[in-house]
Design a protein around this motif. Structure first.
Motif, PDB file in Angstrom:
ATOM      1  N   MET A   1       0.822  -1.208   0.000  1.00 42.31           N
ATOM      2  CA  MET A   1       0.000   0.000   0.000  1.00 42.31           C
ATOM      3  C   MET A   1       0.860   1.263   0.000  1.00 42.31           C
ATOM      4  N   ALA A   2       1.986   1.202   0.739  1.00 44.81           N
ATOM      5  CA  ALA A   2       2.855   2.370   0.816  1.00 44.81           C
ATOM      6  C   ALA A   2       3.434   2.714  -0.553  1.00 44.81           C
ATOM      7  N   ASN A   3       3.871   1.671  -1.297  1.00 44.11           N
ATOM      8  CA  ASN A   3       4.428   1.906  -2.614  1.00 44.11           C
ATOM      9  C   ASN A   3       3.368   2.431  -3.579  1.00 44.11           C
ATOM     10  N   TYR A   4       2.154   1.892  -3.471  1.00 42.88           N
ATOM     11  CA  TYR A   4       1.071   2.353  -4.334  1.00 42.88           C
ATOM     12  C   TYR A   4       0.777   3.828  -4.067  1.00 42.88           C
ATOM     13  N   PHE A   5       0.762   4.178  -2.771  1.00 38.27           N
ATOM     14  CA  PHE A   5       0.497   5.565  -2.402  1.00 38.27           C
ATOM     15  C   PHE A   5       1.553   6.488  -2.969  1.00 38.27           C
ATOM     16  N   CYS A   6       2.805   6.056  -2.903  1.00 38.73           N
ATOM     17  CA  CYS A   6       3.900   6.844  -3.424  1.00 38.73           C
ATOM     18  C   CYS A   6       3.767   7.018  -4.933  1.00 38.73           C
ATOM     19  N   ASP A   7       3.483   5.921  -5.647  1.00 34.82           N
ATOM     20  CA  ASP A   7       3.315   5.994  -7.100  1.00 34.82           C
ATOM     21  C   ASP A   7       2.122   6.867  -7.475  1.00 34.82           C
ATOM     22  N   ASP A   8       1.059   6.775  -6.677  1.00 38.82           N
ATOM     23  CA  ASP A   8      -0.134   7.573  -6.930  1.00 38.82           C
ATOM     24  C   ASP A   8       0.168   9.061  -6.788  1.00 38.82           C
ATOM     25  N   LEU A   9       0.949   9.400  -5.773  1.00 43.29           N
ATOM     26  CA  LEU A   9       1.332  10.789  -5.572  1.00 43.29           C
ATOM     27  C   LEU A   9       2.223  11.285  -6.704  1.00 43.29           C
ATOM     28  N   LYS A  10       3.121  10.433  -7.155  1.00 43.15           N
ATOM     29  CA  LYS A  10       3.997  10.825  -8.262  1.00 43.15           C
ATOM     30  C   LYS A  10       3.177  11.121  -9.512  1.00 43.15           C
ATOM     31  N   LYS A  11       2.168  10.303  -9.771  1.00 43.47           N
ATOM     32  CA  LYS A  11       1.319  10.518 -10.939  1.00 43.47           C
ATOM     33  C   LYS A  11       0.564  11.830 -10.815  1.00 43.47           C
ATOM     34  N   GLU A  12       0.001  12.082  -9.632  1.00 42.55           N
ATOM     35  CA  GLU A  12      -0.731  13.334  -9.418  1.00 42.55           C
ATOM     36  C   GLU A  12       0.214  14.529  -9.540  1.00 42.55           C
ATOM     37  N   HIS A  13       1.416  14.380  -9.003  1.00 43.64           N
ATOM     38  CA  HIS A  13       2.405  15.444  -9.085  1.00 43.64           C
ATOM     39  C   HIS A  13       2.694  15.806 -10.534  1.00 43.64           C
ATOM     40  N   MET A  14       2.870  14.804 -11.376  1.00 44.56           N
ATOM     41  CA  MET A  14       3.161  15.045 -12.790  1.00 44.56           C
ATOM     42  C   MET A  14       1.982  15.721 -13.491  1.00 44.56           C
ATOM     43  N   GLU A  15       0.771  15.293 -13.170  1.00 46.34           N
ATOM     44  CA  GLU A  15      -0.408  15.892 -13.783  1.00 46.34           C
ATOM     45  C   GLU A  15      -0.546  17.364 -13.394  1.00 46.34           C
ATOM     46  N   LEU A  16      -0.313  17.666 -12.130  1.00 48.34           N
ATOM     47  CA  LEU A  16      -0.405  19.049 -11.663  1.00 48.34           C
ATOM     48  C   LEU A  16       0.700  19.903 -12.273  1.00 48.34           C
ATOM     49  N   ALA A  17       1.897  19.345 -12.331  1.00 50.83           N
ATOM     50  CA  ALA A  17       3.012  20.077 -12.920  1.00 50.83           C
ATOM     51  C   ALA A  17       2.760  20.378 -14.391  1.00 50.83           C
ATOM     52  N   THR A  18       2.084  19.478 -15.078  1.00 50.88           N
ATOM     53  CA  THR A  18       1.754  19.691 -16.493  1.00 50.88           C
ATOM     54  C   THR A  18       0.795  20.857 -16.659  1.00 50.88           C
ATOM     55  N   ILE A  19      -0.179  20.973 -15.766  1.00 54.41           N
ATOM     56  CA  ILE A  19      -1.114  22.098 -15.815  1.00 54.41           C
ATOM     57  C   ILE A  19      -0.356  23.418 -15.706  1.00 54.41           C
ATOM     58  N   ILE A  20       0.579  23.478 -14.790  1.00 49.54           N
ATOM     59  CA  ILE A  20       1.347  24.696 -14.571  1.00 49.54           C
ATOM     60  C   ILE A  20       2.256  24.993 -15.759  1.00 49.54           C
ATOM     61  N   LYS A  21       2.958  23.962 -16.232  1.00 47.11           N
ATOM     62  CA  LYS A  21       3.857  24.147 -17.366  1.00 47.11           C
ATOM     63  C   LYS A  21       3.099  24.591 -18.611  1.00 47.11           C
ATOM     64  N   ASP A  22       1.947  23.965 -18.874  1.00 47.98           N
ATOM     65  CA  ASP A  22       1.162  24.315 -20.057  1.00 47.98           C
ATOM     66  C   ASP A  22       0.663  25.758 -19.982  1.00 47.98           C
ATOM     67  N   CYS A  23       0.283  26.192 -18.787  1.00 50.38           N
ATOM     68  CA  CYS A  23      -0.179  27.571 -18.615  1.00 50.38           C
ATOM     69  C   CYS A  23       0.938  28.549 -18.952  1.00 50.38           C
ATOM     70  N   HIS A  24       2.131  28.292 -18.433  1.00 44.82           N
ATOM     71  CA  HIS A  24       3.274  29.167 -18.702  1.00 44.82           C
ATOM     72  C   HIS A  24       3.604  29.205 -20.191  1.00 44.82           C
ATOM     73  N   GLU A  25       3.641  28.033 -20.799  1.00 38.61           N
ATOM     74  CA  GLU A  25       4.007  27.958 -22.216  1.00 38.61           C
ATOM     75  C   GLU A  25       2.972  28.658 -23.089  1.00 38.61           C
ATOM     76  N   ASN A  26       1.699  28.455 -22.786  1.00 38.87           N
ATOM     77  CA  ASN A  26       0.650  29.088 -23.571  1.00 38.87           C
ATOM     78  C   ASN A  26       0.711  30.607 -23.442  1.00 38.87           C
ATOM     79  N   LEU A  27       0.962  31.084 -22.237  1.00 38.00           N
ATOM     80  CA  LEU A  27       1.029  32.528 -22.025  1.00 38.00           C
ATOM     81  C   LEU A  27       2.215  33.136 -22.768  1.00 38.00           C
ATOM     82  N   ARG A  28       3.359  32.443 -22.757  1.00 40.05           N
ATOM     83  CA  ARG A  28       4.527  32.944 -23.495  1.00 40.05           C
ATOM     84  C   ARG A  28       4.266  32.930 -24.999  1.00 40.05           C
ATOM     85  N   THR A  29       3.637  31.867 -25.482  1.00 41.11           N
ATOM     86  CA  THR A  29       3.340  31.765 -26.916  1.00 41.11           C
ATOM     87  C   THR A  29       2.383  32.860 -27.358  1.00 41.11           C
ATOM     88  N   GLN A  30       1.308  33.054 -26.622  1.00 46.55           N
ATOM     89  CA  GLN A  30       0.332  34.073 -26.975  1.00 46.55           C
ATOM     90  C   GLN A  30       0.922  35.481 -26.889  1.00 46.55           C
TER      91      GLN A  30
END
Length: 305
Positions: A1-30
């Motif tokens: 369960m501990a490993n699953y929780f860790c992997d789950d957090l890593k996945k969520e972390h990547m998804e959240l980081a993508t939202i932030i990165k995409d926002c920055h990139e879109n704003l610079r492009t526009q």
């Protein structure tokens, strides 16, 4: 369960980081396509995007600060780093006076620049210090007893953060924050002991507007107050060395001089002190200018994109 929780957090972390990165990139492009003003105005009107970004930043901070099994990770927290530095600078008299003495020694070494009259300048800071946290999101410093925080953000994630666009906020000679219809309209000149730009400058898509932010910070700070800049950087310390040196030079031309630089695993932490005599910081910058340096605040993405 501990490993699953860790992997789950890593996945969520990547998804959240993508939202932030995409926002920055879109704003610079526009911004490149339409110009900074039009792109920025459209960005402010996109309420859904702003809310998604704010929520992602808030959740990411929660993961980083509390949901980790690495006992050393919190020691690298940007929030803790800022608090620790402020405690050291403002409330350890020896350290504060060392920074002042350094400026006085520099002034004495420049024969044509008189030492600043410090007879009317305070020797200590009273508690709490006045802190302006720009791009605060969720007011991470709200629980600090030695901080009197003004927290502003384009899209606050918590109710103790005031909505406000720092690029458009007026600097007033009064002594109070002016709020109209729930939004900050003006901030008091030379009122703050500390201004915090934590993960802010890379959000701004224009080098000129980043410079504008730094000029505002200078005007908002009292003499010997500090501007703390935290910027994301996962590269080795030498990768962006020229860029960081150029920041140091550029802020020197505004009347700041850098008193702290620390490269942590995923961020670079810098502190700039508002000189009692801005001519000292300017002269230092001029003497240490290298051929490649210009008065601009560029980020790595400006070159890449």
């Amino acid at each position: 369960m501990a490993n699953y929780f860790c992997d789950d957090l890593k996945k969520e972390h990547m998804e959240l980081a993508t939202i932030i990165k995409d926002c920055h990139e879109n704003l610079r492009t526009q911004s490149k396509i339409k110009g900074m003003k039009e792109a920025w105005d459209e960005h402010l009107q996109n309420t859904l995007s702003l809310q998604q970004y704010s929520s992602a930043m808030y959740r990411l901070a929660s993961i980083w600060e509390t949901n980790t099994t690495n006992p050393n990770l919190f020691a690298r927290s940007r929030v803790k780093w800022i608090v620790d530095y402020c405690e050291s600078y403002f409330f350890t008299k020896r350290i504060f006076l060392e920074k002042r003495d350094r400026e006085q020694r520099l002034a004495q070494s420049y024969n044509d620049i008189p030492s600043a009259d410090i007879s009317l300048v305070r020797n200590t800071f009273s508690k709490p210090i006045n802190v302006l946290d720009v791009g605060s999101c969720f007011n991470p410093f709200s629980g600090e007893p030695n901080f009197n925080v003004t927290a502003i953000d384009l899209c606050p994630a918590t109710t103790d953060v005031i909505k406000g666009d720092f690029l458009k906020i007026v600097i007033d000679k009064g002594e109070e924050v002016l709020i109209e219809c729930g939004e900050v309209k003006s901030l008091p000149c030379q009122y703050y002991d500390c201004v915090i730009f934590s993960l802010l400058l890379e959000y701004i898509p224009s080098p000129e507007k980043r410079m504008h932010c730094c000029r505002k910070a200078y005007d908002l700070l009292r003499p010997e107050g500090i501007l703390i800049i935290i910027t994301p950087d996962s590269q080795h310390v030498g990768k962006n060395a020229k860029l960081m040196k150029n920041w140091r030079y550029t802020l020197g031309t505004l009347g700041f001089y850098r008193i702290c630089f620390e490269k942590l695993p995923h961020i670079t932490c810098m502190v700039f002190r508002k000189s009692v005599n801005p001519a000292v910081a300017l002269r230092w910058a001029e003497l240490h200018r290298e051929d490649y340096m210009t008065t601009t605040i560029n980020i790595p993405q400006d070159v890449i994109n």
